[in-house]
Enzyme design. Structure first.
Site, short mmCIF file in Angstrom:
data_model
loop_
_atom_site.label_atom_id
_atom_site.label_comp_id
_atom_site.label_asym_id
_atom_site.label_seq_id
_atom_site.Cartn_x
_atom_site.Cartn_y
_atom_site.Cartn_z
N GLY B 41 -9.55 -28.96 -127.83
CA GLY B 41 -10.66 -27.99 -127.34
C GLY B 41 -10.11 -27.16 -126.01
N GLY B 43 -12.61 -25.37 -124.08
CA GLY B 43 -13.70 -24.71 -123.25
C GLY B 43 -13.35 -25.21 -122.05
N GLY B 46 -12.11 -28.82 -121.77
CA GLY B 46 -10.62 -28.64 -122.38
C GLY B 46 -9.74 -27.95 -121.64
N HIS B 267 -33.94 -25.53 -125.90
CA HIS B 267 -33.96 -24.59 -124.81
C HIS B 267 -35.24 -23.85 -124.88
CE1 HIS B 267 -33.15 -21.56 -121.85
NE2 HIS B 267 -31.79 -22.29 -121.57
N SER B 285 -31.24 -16.16 -120.89
CA SER B 285 -31.09 -17.06 -119.71
C SER B 285 -32.40 -17.79 -118.91
CB SER B 285 -30.00 -16.30 -118.89
OG SER B 285 -30.24 -17.13 -117.65
N ARG B 338 -35.97 -28.14 -118.69
CA ARG B 338 -36.21 -27.32 -120.03
C ARG B 338 -37.08 -28.18 -121.17
NH1 ARG B 338 -29.67 -25.75 -120.47
NH2 ARG B 338 -30.06 -23.92 -119.05
N HIS B 409 -30.02 -26.21 -128.30
CA HIS B 409 -29.15 -25.56 -127.49
C HIS B 409 -28.04 -26.61 -126.89
CE1 HIS B 409 -27.69 -23.02 -124.18
NE2 HIS B 409 -28.20 -23.90 -123.29
N GLU B 433 -19.15 -31.62 -122.85
CA GLU B 433 -20.45 -31.76 -123.66
C GLU B 433 -20.06 -33.15 -124.85
OE1 GLU B 433 -22.06 -28.44 -125.58
OE2 GLU B 433 -23.61 -29.55 -126.58
N LEU B 449 -22.25 -26.09 -117.10
CA LEU B 449 -20.81 -25.84 -116.29
C LEU B 449 -19.74 -26.80 -115.48
CD1 LEU B 449 -21.76 -22.27 -116.35
CD2 LEU B 449 -20.72 -23.50 -118.36
#
Lengths: 230, 648, 252
Positions: B41, B43, B46, B267, B285, B338, B409, B433, B449
């Site tokens: 990964g 992302g 990773g 979401h 967003s 959320r 989401h 995640e 993030l």
């Protein structure tokens, strides 16, 4: 040497030689205008630019600029065709932002060079070249009479037409070349982009008008009316 | 059998991480060169882990399924990243971020992990700024912040509506720097299909080269997976088309426990579904909730006329609008977490107040904000989002209210990891995640993030050394060992089995069916009866898959259908895990809402007495066998567990 | 309300970089105009698979215009024509009419060899990035993020440069196969920020050298790249790269 070894370096060569040639054209155009007013003044300039060492040196320099500009255009075009790859798009669409001239600089350049050869044959061969080979008699006499060669050339309507087409090609070439040269040197930005384009277009249009005016003027009245009516 | 030892260090919560770092074992620079680490990964988690490990001196192999590490789906995160910097002088602190995250997660996260996350959050911003991430700034040159759901302070750092992109490009550039230095070897368009375990330790992976179709073996001293979540089990989600849980399922099948799979985040602000050809849902967003007001009509007849297309949102007068979030949650208003916002939207739509032709949408209205701040200011804040919305729906949010509806989401559940991010398989680590640890039952906006980068830059590079320190005498592994040969053969057999089905249906058609079952029975509102029905339907889908699947083409070369088929096989297994976990968790918490367990006002009702634990599922050797539940009890020292309250 | 349209799609089939490749054609019937272009291709593939054929291969992933994976050349324009400039995944069928012939081709450039159909190999971009597209900084605890103040204008401009998604539309549109817009956007982002200045000269030289080595063409300022860039990157970036590069070389 980065100028020849890198893509940006090669573009800098195009840019610098291009700008130098625009400056030369500016000088040439101004000189031509003199012919509109006075045969003698014009021929005096022609004499200065005869087979004198500085004029010959400048001519050689000028030739080198043209050759360099042309050779690198050729190299860049070849490289770019290779980078494009063997397969071509079946459908293409030119976005409105993209000027026609910008995509056809090489073709325009070839037309410019062909026109240049004709121009050299019409003028330079009869003038500086004759002096260099030490021609005598009539040829020697006419070698310093630039005005005569202008009259001679534009007396032929076909030739005038060819010259005007040539000027148009140069105009197209320069409308893109002007800002493109500055862009390549990094002298551009979001704000200056439009400024340079306007400045470039105005400058190049005035420049080419100088040449067109002289050509049409001599084609229309063969220079005779100059001394007569002006 | 693997055990659930969380390895939380001793001491007060604020000192645990410092204590851990002070006493953990390290690997000296000379030995690092002898140790190989596989990171799957690229992302945020990773890429940042691979870059950091490479820079420390380990030999890293980094894999991704896309054509470049920069394509990982972290790139799509829009809103921002939280950090306890208190630059706004609004009373933020590490403790407050920690508290908000635990509370936002409905008290189902592991306290020590969350505190560590809040602690390193500030370093993330420092790191990213040093890398050249162009965060938004104020006129004075200082970093700017915005506020996000579930918080009463402004602690979210952002780069336009493309924060995930900028952070990922930052991590990607760090990664490419290491690729250039030769410490990281990059394998793009490779998909991990199995984990190789030797003597109880993760020692490598089997991966398929997605261009040639070759099945290849890779060995290492440790394996790290950062392969994201399983939202695509629902088919329609905000995930990228390629997002999948196959690497996680490979680890699960090899003995890694899977924790809290039922915690799936829905979401609240996505563009509603428009037709059955739709392939994905687009997120708008959460930052839009800063200025947008969410409402539905007060009167049922107005809603009916909206659904019939007779009137538009702007035709309904102010007094007939029900700003239900502001009504129900005065303190947080439109900025509730959320899960709360999503459920409130579903509640209104279930009652018939939906505002589009399907009745499954609510308004997100900017007319007030445009009146207050002017169109220009709103354009500066959300222009790119509004343009995107208009391109998709053909309606301008400047003129008519946006329509939104909740969509799958993010998945809070994931591979179980201890404090060191190590799974129940020794030498196998899970980050981002992909693991379960930090968000409890619901993740707050701008925290994904933060977690991805915290794990990759600041946690894993330390904790993995504690494991690797006793591996320095272990020589590099040969991929000719029988375990590798066997694993490769198993992968080849699996692929052959899929080809041999030779049925009639495409992968997508079965995947869509899976998605519908997941959404209808294991979605936003769940109940025991529905979940049981759902599980039965999932069995049918598996049967259909193994009897009627058709994969055109060959195993060699590019075969997109084969890739999707393998992933779908794993999504079905994943779906069952979600349903099983949801069925056994007889309470409502965060993203897991059981209709039987709600207050009179329709709020989630937790049961801390019986369900104050992490539900960890162990694979039983076959996809057909029901997994076994293990429990990791949660222990809170610093925070008093209470009912979430966003009303006052 | 969505209406349905019918049209002909011509799509490129090519089995690897050495294959010559050819178009195949199919009539698409009653496609709702609120489907996205890629969803329309999903429908095409579903039909192909139901006919027992191999699907049409193309790259795509996030489908929300940010990952940069999608790379289709539609009716002569990279990503197709949209109102504000967007990637293929954000192109909707309402931009087409009943009876249209839609031609779909891969990015055609020597530096982007075809892997299959419209899937191309853009790893050259990664190689350019690896040559210098970063600020060398150790993971650890650098100084506080607010220690160096950056004027909002500079930060915003750097952000504009940084939004490049690396899709390669610039190369696909350029008649010279030049990657200058891509490279210049990265160089510009770092050149505009104080954190990027120490390595600015080295970066410009290294990235341009790698770009040349990988066989991308020479920029002739036609602006085709800028016209098709889904993220509206400006050729002002190219001017900046030229400036940085020339300055660096003159200082050598």
């Amino acid at each position: 040497m980065w100028l020849t070894q890198s893509s940006i370096g090669r573009k800098v060569i195009m840019s610098v030689t291009g700008i130098a040639l625009i400056l030369f054209l500016t000088f040439h155009g101004c000189m031509n205008l003199v012919a509109l007013f006075s045969r003698d003044a014009y021929n005096t300039i022609c004499e200065m630019l005869g087979a004198n060492w500085y004029a010959v040196a400048a001519t050689v320099g000028l030739g080198a600029l043209v050759v360099l500009h042309f050779v690198y255009a050729f190299i860049l075009t070849l490289q770019n065709r290779r980078a494009r790859g063997a397969s071509r798009y079946a459908v293409t669409d030119r976005p409105g932002k993209v000027e026609w001239a910008s995509q056809n600089m090489f073709v325009l350049g070839v037309i410019v060079v062909l026109g240049l050869l004709l121009h050299l044959w019409d003028f330079w061969y009869n003038m500086m070249f004759q002096e260099l080979i030490g021609a005598t008699g009539q040829a020697h006499h006419l070698a310093a009479d630039g005005y005569h060669w202008i009259e001679q050339t534009f007396a032929n309507p076909c030739k005038t037409a060819v010259y005007v087409v040539w000027f148009a090609a140069i105009w197209f070439h320069l409308t893109h070349g002007f800002w493109s040269a500055l862009q390549t040197l990094g002298l551009n930005g979001k704000i200056w982009f439009n400024r340079w384009k306007v400045i470039g277009n105005v400058y190049v249009t005035l420049l080419m008008l100088m040449f067109v005016v002289v050509a049409i003027y001599f084609a229309a009245c063969g220079g005779a009316c100059c001394t007569g009516c002006c | 059998m693997a055990t659930l030892e969380s390895k939380i260090p001793a001491g007060p919560v604020a000192e645990k991480w410092s204590n851990y770092k002070a006493h953990q074992k390290l690997v000296n620079p000379k030995n690092k060169r002898k140790l190989d680490v596989i990171v799957v990964g690229t992302g945020l988690a990773g890429a940042s882990a691979a870059a950091s490990l490479g820079e420390m001196g380990f030999k890293v192999k980094n894999f991704c399924i896309q054509d470049s590490p920069r394509r990982a789906h972290s790139i799509a995160a829009q809103g921002g990243i939280n950090a306890a910097k208190n630059y706004q002088n609004d009373g933020d602190s590490v403790y407050r971020l920690f508290y908000d995250t635990v509370k936002g997660g409905d008290y189902r996260a592991r306290e020590a992990n969350v505190y560590r996350l809040a602690e390193v959050s500030a370093s993330i911003i420092d790191q990213c700024v040093a890398q050249g991430v162009p965060f938004a700034r104020e006129y004075g040159g200082m970093l700017a912040n915005r506020s996000f759901g579930g918080a009463q302070v402004s602690r979210t750092f952002y780069a336009k509506g493309q924060t995930g992109q900028q952070l990922l490009l930052g991590a990607y550039s760090a990664l490419m720097c290491q690729v250039n230095a030769g410490t990281v070897e990059l394998y793009t368009r490779y998909e991990m299909l199995d984990l190789v375990v030797i003597d109880g330790r993760a020692r490598g992976i089997i991966a398929r080269n997605l261009v040639t179709g070759n099945i290849e073996r890779f060995a290492a001293h440790a394996v790290v997976i950062g392969t994201g979540g399983y939202g695509n089990a629902y088919f329609l989600s905000t995930n990228a088309m390629g997002c999948n849980c196959s690497a996680a399922m490979a680890c699960y099948r090899k003995g890694a426990f899977f924790a809290n799979p039922s915690y799936v985040q829905i979401h609240p602000t996505c563009i509603p579904v428009h037709g059955d050809k739709q392939s994905k849902l687009t997120l708008m967003s959460e930052s839009l909730r800063n200025d947008g007001r969410i409402w539905v009509p007060k009167k049922l007849e107005d809603a009916k006329r909206l659904q019939a297309g007779e009137i538009q949102g702007k035709d309904i007068p102010e007094e007939d609008r029900d700003y239900y979030l502001e009504r129900r949650y005065p303190a947080f208003g439109n900025l509730v977490p959320r899960d709360v916002a999503s459920r409130a939207a579903k509640e209104r739509c279930d009652k018939g107040f939906g505002v589009n032709n399907t009745g499954l949408a609510v308004f997100l209205d900017f007319s007030q904000a445009i009146k207050d701040f002017g169109r220009k200011e709103i354009e500066a804040r959300y222009g790119n989002l509004f343009d995107m919305y208009e391109e998709i729906t053909d309606e301008s949010p400047y003129e008519t209210p946006m329509m939104i509806y909740p969509a799958v989401h993010y998945t809070m559940g994931g591979i179980w990891v201890d404090y060191e991010l190590q799974t129940t398989v020794k030498g196998l680590f899970a980050i981002g995640e992909c693991n379960f640890s930090d968000h409890g039952a619901n993740r707050l906006g701008a925290s994904a993030l933060m977690q991805g980068l915290a794990d990759g830059y600041f946690v894993l590079p330390y904790t993995i050394q504690n494991y690797l320190s006793d591996q320095i005498t272990v020589p590099r592994f040969s991929v000719d060992l029988p375990e590798f040969v066997e694993a490769e053969k198993a992968v080849r057999d699996r692929i052959q089995k899929l080809f041999n089905i030779k049925g009639k249906r495409s992968v997508d058609s079965i995947h869509k069916e899976l998605g519908r079952v997941m959404w209808d029975y294991v979605g936003m509102g769940r109940n025991a009866k529905g979940l049981e029905e759902g599980l039965a339907k999932l069995k049918e889908i598996r049967k259909e898959f193994y009897s009627n699947l058709f994969i055109p083409g060959a195993a060699e070369g590019v075969n997109v259908e084969l890739e999707k088929a393998v992933r779908l096989e794993d999504f079905i297994l994943m779906g069952e895990l979600v349903a099983n976990d949801a069925l056994t968790r007889n309470e409502s918490c965060g993203g897991h809402f059981r209709e039987e367990y709600q207050t009179e006002e329709g709020e989630a009702k937790r049961d801390d007495e019986n369900y104050f634990y992490v539900g960890c599922w162990e694979y039983q050797g076959s996809d057909d066998k029901a997994p076994v539940l293990h429990k990791e009890p949660l222990e809170y020292e610093a925070i008093k567990v209470q009912t979430r309250n966003y009303k006052n | 309300m969505a209406k349905n349209i019918s049209f002909t799609i011509k799509y490129w089939k090519q089995n690897g970089p050495k294959d010559k490749g050819h178009f195949e054609q199919r009539e698409m019937k009653n496609i709702p105009d609120d489907t996205s272009f890629l969803e329309m291709l999903d429908i095409l593939n579903e039909e192909l698979i139901n006919d027992g054929k191999e699907p049409f291969v193309f790259d795509h992933d996030c489908r929300e215009g940010i990952c940069g994976m999608c790379s289709l050349y539609i009716n002569g324009t990279p990503h197709g024509k949209t109102a504000t400039g967007a990637t293929t995944c954000q192109l909707y069928m309402r931009r087409f009419n009943d009876g249209d012939v839609i031609t779909v081709e891969p990015w055609r450039s020597a530096a982007f060899p075809v892997i299959k159909d419209c899937m191309v190999d853009r790893s050259a971009f990664d190689k350019i990035q690896a040559a210098g597209g970063y600020v060398t900084v150790r993971t650890g605890q650098p100084q506080d993020a607010n220690a160096i103040l950056i004027p909002k204008q500079d930060a915003d401009e750097a952000m504009d440069c940084a939004t490049c998604i690396g899709c390669g539309a610039c190369v696909a549109a350029c008649k010279n196969g030049s990657a200058m817009l891509y490279v210049s956007s990265k160089v510009s982002q770092f050149a505009l920020l104080p954190q990027g200045r120490p390595e600015a000269a080295k970066r410009a030289k290294a990235m341009v050298a790698k770009m040349d080595e990988l066989g991308f063409g020479n920029c002739t300022n036609t602006r085709a790249c800028e016209a098709v860039c889904p993220k509206n990157e400006s050729i002002a970036n190219i001017a900046r790269l030229n400036r940085e590069f020339i300055k660096a070389k003159l200082a050598d």
